[in-house]
Design a protein around this motif. Structure first.
Motif, PDB file in Angstrom:
ATOM      1  N   PHE A 137       0.848  -1.196   0.000  1.00 11.00           N
ATOM      2  CA  PHE A 137       0.000   0.000   0.000  1.00 11.00           C
ATOM      3  C   PHE A 137       0.880   1.242   0.000  1.00 11.00           C
ATOM      4  O   PHE A 137       2.086   1.184   0.277  1.00 11.00           O
ATOM      5  CB  PHE A 137      -0.952   0.005   1.199  1.00 11.00           C
ATOM      6  CG  PHE A 137      -0.265   0.044   2.537  1.00 11.00           C
ATOM      7  CD1 PHE A 137      -0.051   1.248   3.192  1.00 11.00           C
ATOM      8  CD2 PHE A 137       0.153  -1.133   3.155  1.00 11.00           C
ATOM      9  CE1 PHE A 137       0.569   1.289   4.424  1.00 11.00           C
ATOM     10  CE2 PHE A 137       0.786  -1.108   4.384  1.00 11.00           C
ATOM     11  CZ  PHE A 137       0.997   0.114   5.021  1.00 11.00           C
ATOM     12  N   GLU A 138       0.271   2.363  -0.305  1.00  9.18           N
ATOM     13  CA  GLU A 138       1.022   3.601  -0.494  1.00  9.18           C
ATOM     14  C   GLU A 138       0.614   4.636   0.548  1.00  9.18           C
ATOM     15  O   GLU A 138      -0.549   4.713   0.940  1.00  9.18           O
ATOM     16  CB  GLU A 138       0.756   4.152  -1.899  1.00  9.18           C
ATOM     17  CG  GLU A 138       1.711   5.237  -2.341  1.00  9.18           C
ATOM     18  CD  GLU A 138       1.585   5.525  -3.831  1.00  9.18           C
ATOM     19  OE1 GLU A 138       2.385   6.336  -4.329  1.00  9.18           O
ATOM     20  OE2 GLU A 138       0.694   4.950  -4.486  1.00  9.18           O
ATOM     21  N   SER A 139       1.586   5.418   0.993  1.00 12.31           N
ATOM     22  CA  SER A 139       1.308   6.506   1.932  1.00 12.31           C
ATOM     23  C   SER A 139       1.823   7.819   1.354  1.00 12.31           C
ATOM     24  O   SER A 139       2.863   7.857   0.683  1.00 12.31           O
ATOM     25  CB  SER A 139       1.968   6.238   3.289  1.00 12.31           C
ATOM     26  OG  SER A 139       3.363   6.065   3.143  1.00 12.31           O
ATOM     27  N   HIS A 140       1.062   8.885   1.604  1.00 10.25           N
ATOM     28  CA  HIS A 140       1.428  10.241   1.174  1.00 10.25           C
ATOM     29  C   HIS A 140       1.253  11.162   2.374  1.00 10.25           C
ATOM     30  O   HIS A 140       0.146  11.598   2.663  1.00 10.25           O
ATOM     31  CB  HIS A 140       0.539  10.720   0.023  1.00 10.25           C
ATOM     32  CG  HIS A 140       0.728   9.985  -1.255  1.00 10.25           C
ATOM     33  ND1 HIS A 140       1.831  10.143  -2.059  1.00 10.25           N
ATOM     34  CD2 HIS A 140      -0.044   9.067  -1.873  1.00 10.25           C
ATOM     35  CE1 HIS A 140       1.731   9.364  -3.121  1.00 10.25           C
ATOM     36  NE2 HIS A 140       0.603   8.693  -3.030  1.00 10.25           N
ATOM     37  N   PHE A 141       2.332  11.451   3.073  1.00 11.05           N
ATOM     38  CA  PHE A 141       2.254  12.326   4.238  1.00 11.05           C
ATOM     39  C   PHE A 141       2.806  13.701   3.881  1.00 11.05           C
ATOM     40  O   PHE A 141       3.872  13.824   3.277  1.00 11.05           O
ATOM     41  CB  PHE A 141       3.067  11.757   5.398  1.00 11.05           C
ATOM     42  CG  PHE A 141       2.621  10.406   5.847  1.00 11.05           C
ATOM     43  CD1 PHE A 141       1.358  10.208   6.364  1.00 11.05           C
ATOM     44  CD2 PHE A 141       3.469   9.312   5.742  1.00 11.05           C
ATOM     45  CE1 PHE A 141       0.937   8.963   6.783  1.00 11.05           C
ATOM     46  CE2 PHE A 141       3.063   8.061   6.158  1.00 11.05           C
ATOM     47  CZ  PHE A 141       1.794   7.881   6.679  1.00 11.05           C
ATOM     48  N   GLU A 142       2.061  14.735   4.251  1.00 14.03           N
ATOM     49  CA  GLU A 142       2.575  16.083   4.069  1.00 14.03           C
ATOM     50  C   GLU A 142       3.714  16.317   5.060  1.00 14.03           C
ATOM     51  O   GLU A 142       3.692  15.828   6.185  1.00 14.03           O
ATOM     52  CB  GLU A 142       1.478  17.119   4.296  1.00 14.03           C
ATOM     53  CG  GLU A 142       0.394  17.107   3.232  1.00 14.03           C
ATOM     54  CD  GLU A 142      -0.584  18.253   3.421  1.00 14.03           C
ATOM     55  OE1 GLU A 142      -0.314  19.100   4.301  1.00 14.03           O
ATOM     56  OE2 GLU A 142      -1.589  18.294   2.706  1.00 14.03           O
ATOM     57  N   LYS A 143       4.706  17.070   4.622  1.00 12.76           N
ATOM     58  CA  LYS A 143       5.815  17.398   5.509  1.00 12.76           C
ATOM     59  C   LYS A 143       5.288  18.228   6.674  1.00 12.76           C
ATOM     60  O   LYS A 143       4.628  19.245   6.468  1.00 12.76           O
ATOM     61  CB  LYS A 143       6.877  18.190   4.747  1.00 12.76           C
ATOM     62  CG  LYS A 143       8.114  18.472   5.570  1.00 12.76           C
ATOM     63  CD  LYS A 143       9.153  19.210   4.753  1.00 12.76           C
ATOM     64  CE  LYS A 143      10.400  19.496   5.588  1.00 12.76           C
ATOM     65  NZ  LYS A 143      11.439  20.219   4.811  1.00 12.76           N
ATOM     66  N   PRO A 144       5.528  17.796   7.927  1.00 14.64           N
ATOM     67  CA  PRO A 144       4.969  18.535   9.064  1.00 14.64           C
ATOM     68  C   PRO A 144       5.542  19.940   9.164  1.00 14.64           C
ATOM     69  O   PRO A 144       6.730  20.179   8.902  1.00 14.64           O
ATOM     70  CB  PRO A 144       5.370  17.676  10.267  1.00 14.64           C
ATOM     71  CG  PRO A 144       6.547  16.879   9.802  1.00 14.64           C
ATOM     72  CD  PRO A 144       6.321  16.635   8.347  1.00 14.64           C
ATOM     73  N   ALA A 145       4.682  20.874   9.539  1.00 13.94           N
ATOM     74  CA  ALA A 145       5.127  22.257   9.738  1.00 13.94           C
ATOM     75  C   ALA A 145       5.972  22.331  10.998  1.00 13.94           C
ATOM     76  O   ALA A 145       5.682  21.680  12.004  1.00 13.94           O
ATOM     77  CB  ALA A 145       3.921  23.175   9.845  1.00 13.94           C
ATOM     78  N   THR A 146       7.023  23.122  10.964  1.00  9.64           N
ATOM     79  CA  THR A 146       7.906  23.255  12.115  1.00  9.64           C
ATOM     80  C   THR A 146       7.766  24.643  12.717  1.00  9.64           C
ATOM     81  O   THR A 146       7.720  25.646  12.001  1.00  9.64           O
ATOM     82  CB  THR A 146       9.364  23.015  11.716  1.00  9.64           C
ATOM     83  OG1 THR A 146       9.713  23.911  10.641  1.00  9.64           O
ATOM     84  CG2 THR A 146       9.561  21.586  11.242  1.00  9.64           C
ATOM     85  N   PRO A 147       7.702  24.735  14.044  1.00  7.70           N
ATOM     86  CA  PRO A 147       7.590  26.047  14.688  1.00  7.70           C
ATOM     87  C   PRO A 147       8.899  26.825  14.601  1.00  7.70           C
ATOM     88  O   PRO A 147       9.978  26.248  14.478  1.00  7.70           O
ATOM     89  CB  PRO A 147       7.233  25.695  16.135  1.00  7.70           C
ATOM     90  CG  PRO A 147       7.710  24.298  16.331  1.00  7.70           C
ATOM     91  CD  PRO A 147       7.630  23.629  14.995  1.00  7.70           C
ATOM     92  N   SER A 148       8.784  28.145  14.677  1.00 12.40           N
ATOM     93  CA  SER A 148       9.944  29.022  14.605  1.00 12.40           C
ATOM     94  C   SER A 148       9.780  30.152  15.601  1.00 12.40           C
ATOM     95  O   SER A 148       8.660  30.567  15.910  1.00 12.40           O
ATOM     96  CB  SER A 148      10.096  29.591  13.188  1.00 12.40           C
ATOM     97  OG  SER A 148      11.087  30.601  13.147  1.00 12.40           O
ATOM     98  N   THR A 149      10.907  30.654  16.108  1.00  7.60           N
ATOM     99  CA  THR A 149      10.838  31.803  17.026  1.00  7.60           C
ATOM    100  C   THR A 149      10.623  33.113  16.273  1.00  7.60           C
ATOM    101  O   THR A 149      10.357  34.145  16.886  1.00  7.60           O
ATOM    102  CB  THR A 149      12.126  31.900  17.854  1.00  7.60           C
ATOM    103  OG1 THR A 149      13.256  31.980  16.957  1.00  7.60           O
ATOM    104  CG2 THR A 149      12.282  30.684  18.754  1.00  7.60           C
TER     105      THR A 149
END
Length: 235
Positions: A137-149
Motif C-alpha cells: 500500500f502507499e502513503s502520502h504524508f505532508e511534511k509537518p510544519a515546524t515552529p519558529s521563534t
C-alpha cells in the motif's frame, strides 16, 4: 581498464518495487492446499495516527471444516498494529470468512510503498500448511510544519466598508504558542493542526452547542508543560 560498480542492494530494491507497482502485484492473493487467502486494498494513507483497516478474506475450498490461525506481521519503520495481531477462525467447507486487522503510522513513517504480511496456519489431512500473502500500500504524508521563534509576516485581508469578515474562512492568519516563561513559537501562515511536541492545536470546523455554528478551535500546550496559544489576523 574500467571497473563498473555493481548497483547497490537499496537501488535494486527500489527498482524491484517500481517494477511491481508498474506491472501489478498479485502477492495479496495466494492459495495453499484447500485454502485461499487474500488481503483487500489499503489506502492510500494520508494521515499519521489514523487507523487503517486490513481486510483479510479466507476461503475453504475443501470438504472439511478448516480451523485457521491468522497472524499479521512485517510492519516496518513507524507502522504499528492497532489491537490484536492474531485471530482464529473456523471455516466451513466451500465457505469464506472475512476478518479485519488494523494498523497505523506514527510520526517518522515516510511517503512510500509499504508492505503488510498476513500468515494463515492450518492443518489438513495431517499436513501442516502456511499461506503467506503480502499487500503493498502507499502513503502520502505532508511534511509537518515546524515552529519558529521568528514569525512570518501576516498578509493583509481587506474587509469592505459596512461588511463583516468570517475569521473561520480567512486562512492568512498566524498561530503562536508558548510554554509559560519560555520564548514564543510561531507556526507558518495558514497553518492548521496540532504541534506534536506541545499538543497546541488550531483548527476550523463546525460545533454543536445547542445549535450548529462554524467555529475556530484552539487548545493550549499540554505536552511538556502548560502554556498558551493565540491566532493573529491582519485586517
Amino acid at each position: 581498464m574500467i571497473f563498473l560498480k555493481p548497483p547497490s542492494i537499496s537501488i535494486l530494491l527500489i527498482l524491484s518495487v517500481l517494477v511491481l507497482s508498474v506491472q501489478g502485484f498479485d502477492g495479496h492473493i495466494v492459495q495453499e492446499g484447500p485454502l485461499k487467502l487474500s488481503i483487500g486494498d489499503i489506502g492510500p494513507v494520508q494521515e499519521y495516527g489514523q487507523p487503517q483497516e486490513v481486510t483479510v478474506t479466507v476461503q475453504n475450498k475443501g470438504e472439511n471444516i478448516l480451523p485457521v490461525q491468522l497472524r499479521m506481521a512485517g510492519l516496518v519503520d513507524e507502522w504499528r498494529a492497532v489491537g490484536e495481531i492474531t485471530q482464529s477462525i473456523d471455516i466451513a467447507p466451500n465457505q469464506e470468512e472475512t476478518v479485519t486487522f488494523r494498523i497505523k503510522a506514527g510520526q517518522g513513517a515516510y511517503s512510500a510503498l509499504y508492505p503488510v504480511h498476513i500468515y494463515a496456519d492450518f492443518t489438513e489431512s495431517g499436513r501442516t500448511y502456511t499461506a503467506h500473502a503480502v499487500q503493498i500500500f502507499e502513503s502520502h504524508f505532508e511534511k509537518p510544519a515546524t515552529p519558529s521563534t521568528i514569525g512570518e509576516a501576516i498578509p493583509l485581508t481587506v474587509v469592505p466598508e459596512s461588511a463583516a469578515a468570517r475569521l473561520d474562512l480567512i486562512k492568512t492568519n498566524r498561530v503562536g504558542w508558548q510554554y509559560f516563561r519560555r520564548e514564543m513559537m510561531y507556526m507558518p501562515v495558514g497553518w492548521e493542526g496540532a504541534v506534536p511536541e506541545s499538543g497546541a492545536s488550531f483548527s476550523r470546523g463546525v460545533i454543536n452547542r445547542g445549535t450548529t455554528k462554524n467555529s475556530i478551535n484552539m487548545h493550549p500546550t499540554w505536552g511538556g508543560g502548560p502554556g498558551t496559544i493565540f491566532a493573529e489576523y491582519h485586517l
